[in-house]
Motif scaffolding. Structure first.
Motif, PDB file in Angstrom:
ATOM      1  N   ASP A 514      24.535   8.882 -11.257  1.00 13.30           N
ATOM      2  CA  ASP A 514      24.212   8.650  -9.839  1.00 13.30           C
ATOM      3  C   ASP A 514      22.837   9.225  -9.488  1.00 13.30           C
ATOM      4  N   ILE A 515      22.551  10.416 -10.012  1.00 12.85           N
ATOM      5  CA  ILE A 515      21.266  11.069  -9.742  1.00 12.85           C
ATOM      6  C   ILE A 515      20.709  11.594 -11.057  1.00 12.85           C
ATOM      7  N   LYS A 516      19.493  11.226 -11.369  1.00  9.01           N
ATOM      8  CA  LYS A 516      18.860  11.633 -12.620  1.00  9.01           C
ATOM      9  C   LYS A 516      18.137  12.964 -12.454  1.00  9.01           C
ATOM     10  N   ILE A 517      18.037  13.679 -13.573  1.00 11.41           N
ATOM     11  CA  ILE A 517      17.267  14.921 -13.633  1.00 11.41           C
ATOM     12  C   ILE A 517      16.003  14.652 -14.439  1.00 11.41           C
ATOM     13  N   VAL A 518      14.832  14.925 -13.833  1.00 14.11           N
ATOM     14  CA  VAL A 518      13.540  14.656 -14.465  1.00 14.11           C
ATOM     15  C   VAL A 518      12.829  15.984 -14.717  1.00 14.11           C
ATOM     16  N   TYR A 519      12.287  16.141 -15.923  1.00 14.37           N
ATOM     17  CA  TYR A 519      11.556  17.355 -16.279  1.00 14.37           C
ATOM     18  C   TYR A 519      10.066  17.115 -16.093  1.00 14.37           C
ATOM     19  N   THR A 520       9.436  17.997 -15.324  1.00 10.15           N
ATOM     20  CA  THR A 520       8.042  17.777 -14.909  1.00 10.15           C
ATOM     21  C   THR A 520       7.045  18.696 -15.594  1.00 10.15           C
ATOM     22  N   GLY A 521       7.496  19.688 -16.351  1.00 13.23           N
ATOM     23  CA  GLY A 521       6.596  20.636 -16.998  1.00 13.23           C
ATOM     24  C   GLY A 521       6.388  21.877 -16.153  1.00 13.23           C
ATOM     25  N   LEU A 522       6.112  23.001 -16.825  1.00 12.82           N
ATOM     26  CA  LEU A 522       5.912  24.260 -16.122  1.00 12.82           C
ATOM     27  C   LEU A 522       4.702  24.186 -15.200  1.00 12.82           C
ATOM     28  N   ARG A 523       4.836  24.765 -14.015  1.00 14.61           N
ATOM     29  CA  ARG A 523       3.741  24.794 -13.053  1.00 14.61           C
ATOM     30  C   ARG A 523       2.829  25.984 -13.334  1.00 14.61           C
ATOM     31  N   PRO A 524       1.630  25.996 -12.761  1.00 17.49           N
ATOM     32  CA  PRO A 524       0.715  27.127 -12.977  1.00 17.49           C
ATOM     33  C   PRO A 524       1.366  28.455 -12.593  1.00 17.49           C
ATOM     34  N   GLY A 525       1.299  29.418 -13.507  1.00 21.53           N
ATOM     35  CA  GLY A 525       1.841  30.748 -13.240  1.00 21.53           C
ATOM     36  C   GLY A 525       3.332  30.884 -13.443  1.00 21.53           C
ATOM     37  N   GLU A 526       4.010  29.837 -13.910  1.00 25.55           N
ATOM     38  CA  GLU A 526       5.463  29.867 -14.039  1.00 25.55           C
ATOM     39  C   GLU A 526       5.870  30.249 -15.458  1.00 25.55           C
ATOM     40  N   LYS A 527       6.873  31.127 -15.590  1.00 27.65           N
ATOM     41  CA  LYS A 527       7.399  31.549 -16.884  1.00 27.65           C
ATOM     42  C   LYS A 527       8.740  30.880 -17.140  1.00 27.65           C
ATOM     43  N   LEU A 528       9.092  30.779 -18.431  1.00 28.34           N
ATOM     44  CA  LEU A 528      10.388  30.212 -18.773  1.00 28.34           C
ATOM     45  C   LEU A 528      11.531  31.128 -18.324  1.00 28.34           C
ATOM     46  N   TYR A 529      11.296  32.419 -18.376  1.00 26.48           N
ATOM     47  CA  TYR A 529      12.336  33.371 -17.991  1.00 26.48           C
ATOM     48  C   TYR A 529      11.693  34.553 -17.286  1.00 26.48           C
ATOM     49  N   GLU A 530      12.484  35.206 -16.456  1.00 29.77           N
ATOM     50  CA  GLU A 530      12.007  36.387 -15.743  1.00 29.77           C
ATOM     51  C   GLU A 530      12.657  37.636 -16.329  1.00 29.77           C
TER      52      GLU A 530
END
Length: 608
Positions: A514-530
């Protein structure tokens, strides 16, 4: 019933053939019996009982009242005429009859009100077929309430306790374990499953929801345990499973006695009091009875909303709403001088990572220099405590926002060594439902029909609820001695993809279909984990098992002051490159994360 029980006791004694002497004795003693027994029944509250909810407690009251009644009657009659003409066996039969005569109508009425029948079975035609998950106290209470409403047909219970397998509650069988739900839904044509485990942990709730989703059955849940205890909700107030049920954590039990003692009767100032955390802080603080609450906010509409809410809920609270900015030194001085706050909660900050990544000047001006203004005034006007709200993004920051919050942490710790004011920092992760959070973005995207955008399949974040964050901050204010960074043990981080999938499912739709999930890539300054701690920070436990302490060494004061002075000059001439240099000097991890340095230059530390 007392008259009838006394008469039946006489009839039983004389084999239901009452001689005239016995009838005369019955009539002469009847006024004493009615008055004495009536007084005892009133004493035990039998006249105030609600028959619809008659229970074992009511039966016990009837039994005690009947026994005490016959003892009182016997004593009075013995004093007057030594019980002449009253057979002793009457005193034995009377309480038995009275218990039956008082208990049977109550039981009959309750059965009738709950089931609408006495002997005939319930017809399930046209009723929703319900399966209750959880055969504990909550499940039993829910079963009674649902049967009373006569809108549901309960087909059974599911529970993981082996002791309950094959048992029955109110005549309804415990069919199996929770994992058996898909099979039971098929076998019993279940319309809806109701989760009746208010004390379930979030991990348990996630597992149950996954089983419900596998079974393809609609599901509801009972209110949370804390809402039931506080009286905010009853067991039959069914609701949708909320995101907080799945992603929040087991509630932290705080020392409310210490919180009341530390904040009650004191003047409290909250900066950013109209924001997500700030406004909830104001609500929580208002409940403990401060001598005054000062809400300091630069957003006119947010200030208006929280002021109206607080004045309505707490009409006797001395409330002062200040429309101003923490960067406005004269305004901050005026607020401190006018209201003399004893405790300051500093919640005002810019927090949007991608926006601040391109606006270094505004991030420094607000998060660093604005925080410095408020901290300086707390020292100047002799506040007892200053509590700064920080973020997990301040640990090994990969973005400007996290670096500015880390600088504010450093200054807060440095001020603690030079002031009589206790300076305390509270560090935690993302807050569910806060303004600008990923939850709000996903809600908007789901409402629009998708797609839901996630930056990376493996990205994770820590989450907590707004009330829990606010209570932790209040706890820190009263338990901190100064210089600490309190960190909430936030459990396991949550994958943002899982968050998106659950939000889609909770909206009644299927992820990917019903609703798709799209991956857009990490944004500036964003980490995979905190992270919640620096590697060099000591992890120290506190009296609260879920609250940890991070203690690190402060930087040299002269060096810190010089860097902040340089920041003020760079802000004045709008030199963002120079501001980045100052941030790199104070938080070298930022330069490493963003590729401007290969090695971290350790700052010269001052001795404690």
């Amino acid at each position: 019933m007392v008259v009838l029980a006394w008469g039946l006791a006489y009839l039983t004694r004389f084999n239901f053939s009452l001689p005239s002497s016995a009838l005369e004795s019955w009539l002469h003693t009847l006024p004493v019996v009615v008055l004495a027994q009536g007084a005892v029944l009133w004493l035990f509250g039998l006249y105030r009982g609600v028959w619809r909810f008659a229970s074992v407690a009511d039966f016990w009251n009837i039994l005690r009242a009947s026994i005490l009644g016959i003892l009182s009657i016997s004593l009075i009659l013995f004093i007057f005429n030594r019980m002449e003409g009253v057979p002793r066996s009457v005193a034995l039969f009377y309480p038995i009859y009275l218990v039956i005569l008082l208990g049977t109508p109550r039981l009959t009425y309750r059965v009738w009100k709950e089931h609408g029948f006495l002997l005939a079975p319930v017809s399930a035609n046209g009723l929703q077929r319900v399966l209750i998950i959880g055969a504990g106290r909550a499940g039993e209470m829910l079963c009674r309430d649902l049967r009373r409403e006569r809108e549901y047909h309960i087909v059974g219970f599911l529970d993981d306790s082996p002791k309950l397998r094959g048992g029955k509650l109110h005549g309804i069988p415990v069919l199996g374990a929770i994992s058996d739900l898909p099979q039971m839904v098929s076998d019993h044509e279940v319309d809806v499953a109701i989760i009746a485990i208010p004390s379930a942990s979030n991990a348990q709730m996630r597992r149950i929801v996954e089983v419900c989703e596998q079974a393809g059955v609609p599901f509801r849940t009972v209110p949370r345990f804390q809402d039931l205890v506080s009286g905010k909700a009853s067991i039959s107030d069914l609701r949708e499973v909320a995101l907080e049920d799945l992603l929040g954590r087991d509630p932290v039990h705080l020392d409310w006695t210490a919180i009341h003692k530390g904040l009650s009767g004191k003047s409290v100032l909250v900066t950013g009091g109209g924001g997500s955390i700030g406004s909830e802080l104001c609500r929580q603080i208002a409940r403990v009875g401060p001598s005054a609450l000062i809400v300091f906010e630069n957003n006119e509409f947010n200030l208006y909303k929280i002021e109206q809410e607080l004045r309505q809920k707490f009409p006797n609270l001395p409330l002062h709403a200040c429309l101003s900015d923490i960067r406005d030194l004269p305004a901050v001085i005026t607020a401190f001088k006018t209201f003399s706050p004893q405790v300051v909660f500093h919640a005002a900050a810019y927090k949007h990572v991608p926006i601040l990544e391109e606006r270094t000047r505004e991030a420094v001006r607000n998060n660093v220099l604005g925080s410095k203004v408020v901290m300086d005034m707390a020292d100047r006007f002799g506040c007892e405590a200053f509590v700064m709200i920080s973020t997990d993004k301040a640990v090994n920051p990969a973005n400007v926002m996290g670096a500015t919050k880390r600088v504010a942490e450093i200054y807060c710790q440095a001020m603690n060594l030079r002031s009589k004011t206790r300076y305390i920092t509270v560090r935690f992760g993302n807050v569910l439902g806060s303004n600008g959070s990923v939850v709000q973005l996903f809600q908007k995207q789901i409402k629009a029909g998708g797609p839901v955008t996630v930056t990376h399949p493996e990205i994770t974040r820590y989450f907590m609820t707004i009330p829990e964050a606010s209570r932790l901050i209040m706890q820190a204010a009263v338990m901190g001695e100064g210089g600490e960074i309190f960190v909430l043990d936030m459990g396991e981080p949550v994958r943002i993809t899982y968050l998106a999938e659950q939000m889609i499912r909770l909206s009644g739709k299927t992820p990917g279909e019903d609703i798709k999930i799209v991956y857009t890539g990490l944004r500036p300054g964003e980490k995979l984990y905190e992270e919640l701690f620096y590697a060099r920070e000591d992890h120290i436990s506190t009296q609260h098992e879920k609250i940890l302490l991070a203690r690190s060494c402060p930087v040299d004061w002269e060096h810190l002051v010089a860097q902040l002075q340089g920041m003020e000059e760079a802000v004045a001439v709008y030199d963002e490159n120079k501001l980045l240099e100052f941030l790199d000097n104070l938080v070298p991890e930022l330069a490493v994360q963003q590729g401007r340095k290969k090695n971290v230059v350790k700052l010269e530390l001052a001795s404690a």
